[in-house]
Enzyme design. Sequence first.
Site: not given
Ligand code: MN
Length: 716
Positions: A264, A77, A81-82, A53
């Site tokens: 059109d 990034h 967070e993870d 990712h």
């Molecule tokens: Mn992400």
Amino acid sequence: MSALQIENINSLADGLSGYLAGQQINLVRRAYFYAEQAHEGQFRRTGDPYITHPLQVAGILSKMHMDHQSLMAAMLHDVIEDTGITKTAIKSQFGNTVAEMVDGVSKLSQISFGSHAEAQAENFQKMALAMSRDLRVIMVKLADRLHNMRTIKVLPPDKRRRIARETLDIYAPIANRLGMNDMRIEFEDLAFDAMYPLRFRRIAAAVRKVRGNRKEIVSQIQTSLEACLEREGLPGRTIGREKHLYSIYDKMRSKRKSFSEIMDVYAFRIVVDRVDTCYRVLGAIHSLYKPVPGRFKDYIAIPKANGYQSLHTTLFGMHGLPIEIQIRTEEMEAMANNGIAAHWLYKSSEDIPSNAHIRAREWVNGLLEMQQSAGNSMEFIENVKIDLFPDEIYVFTPKGEIFELPSGSTPVDFAYAIHTDVGSTCVACRISRRLAPLSEPLQSGQTVEIITAPGHKPNPAWLSFVVTARARTSIRHFLKSQKLSESIALGRRLLTKALASFGVSLDSVSREAISSTLEQLRLDSLNKLFGEIGLGNRMSHTVAQRLISLNENAIGTELGGNLLVRGAQSSVMNYARCCNPIPGDRITGFISSERGLVIHTRDCNNISDLRNDPEKCVEVNWDPEVHGEFTVEVRVELEHQRGIIATLATAITGAEANVEKISTVERDAHFSIVNLLINVRNRVHLARVMRKIRMIKAVTRVTRVKSRKTRRPTVH
Ligand code: MN
């Protein structure tokens, strides 16, 4: 597409060598390996290792030639967070700038654009702050969202729809605001597909089909445009354009155009070398095909807010086919597609910051200024959203408070947005200091002053123009409860009167008689019983008989007088429109189911068959104190004369009456019959008005219209 091109860090690095120095590419690699280790053992929902990712996100940014620090931030990034890694750790590894960017993106990721306006406002503020420190943060965030949208199919449907909605609501408008058209289009089509897969597929199939039929016409037009430029010695390339699926869908839905109407239109873009060539090309094609008047727009001289520049014109092509043309330089083309990202894409060639970049900076700086000057976070968000969501309007109270309303909202919507009480008592308004109708659609930026009158009530007619749910439900709720309380009051009066005709007063009816009557009728309160009578669902006469039969001690009362009619109509008391009774007329009331009491003149033809039904018929009289205006219909026969209608109207207003409607019902060479709806106070007033009309020379006859037979009788 990117999966093939960027399989791993090596193929990404190969691509980077085209615009980054070897040293910088090595830093990107290091960030990659660091992130790979941090995400070790984590997987995407697609089943791929998590690191794919951030790698793809960096890949998206590399297409825009974003610098090495942006790519490093992209790689890292999701690390804070993870995984357990801190900002400090990233700072010591990759320096302060990258650590700040990663931190900024992480903060943006925590933002959820839920429905709580206050929370949303704070989130927007955070976003503006993160962006203002470094615009690249938002670029990384947009790329992150783009990759998530590309892989959204693996999510469960409800989550898919929520993310797609948020993409349409927040990310696509931001991309648009930053001039990144390519990204906006991809966001919109991916989100459209995720939200409405069936509609998406149907439109896609229809476009494929039409494309085959269009092919020949497109190449004919293209050839003739190219030949024209060639003849004039104007260098440029001509590109055929097609609308993206979401914009077709959006046009069909919001502008109510048919698919073929949209398809059109033939659209082309001519990209040239210099600005002055743009104008010369414009001149050349205007002499090739006739331009459609009013469709030329010069966004070169006056760029759009997001920095977009181009000339737009529409031509009548062969057989009258509309052809839309955009003319711009290569540089404008890059700006139009990539917006702020074009700054990095072309940075190597020139060092001055791009137009889009300057404007994006201005926008973000503007956001911050607003944040400082705004009294609270709500005010701030209103300001931000003016830019992002053109479908909303923003209007001010005279004190400068901002209200957000859906476009098309009226002063009544605004009044209800302030407070339900303001809404229900509003009588007039000033829009930017000018008196205006309550139904006038508001525009962004207007100051709206609502004038209220205590005791004033919502008007049912408002329901035909309000757009907000709040106004609509409040008005409906009011009408319902008003009808209820009025029907209770009327029911009480009717029952009292019916009892009186038996010589019994309501007060003397025993509790037992009342409660057993309620039980028999399956009603749980006396007010419910009054309400049923008032609405005409139960006959007061029958109820009175039942009460009396159950009641031995009822005390006699004087035989009751008639019900008195006081004035204005209400939800349970109406004037019949067949005979239009006015004070002074002898009148009769009839109970009609759900409409309550309907008042007719006693000689109205429509009531002859009801007159002998004592259950439905109620004797009524005008209250001596009756006041208000009453509609009456008058028929005037007259000779033709120039300006006769104006003379007629002047005569009527001269007698202090209002003309509601004038219609000519018959007309031949010499005579006309004109029907007038006039508001008068009573019969005396009407007589005065008719006398004034009769004094006009051209008038041969004036009569009051009673018992119109053209319309269906109003008694059921
Ligand atoms: Mn992400």
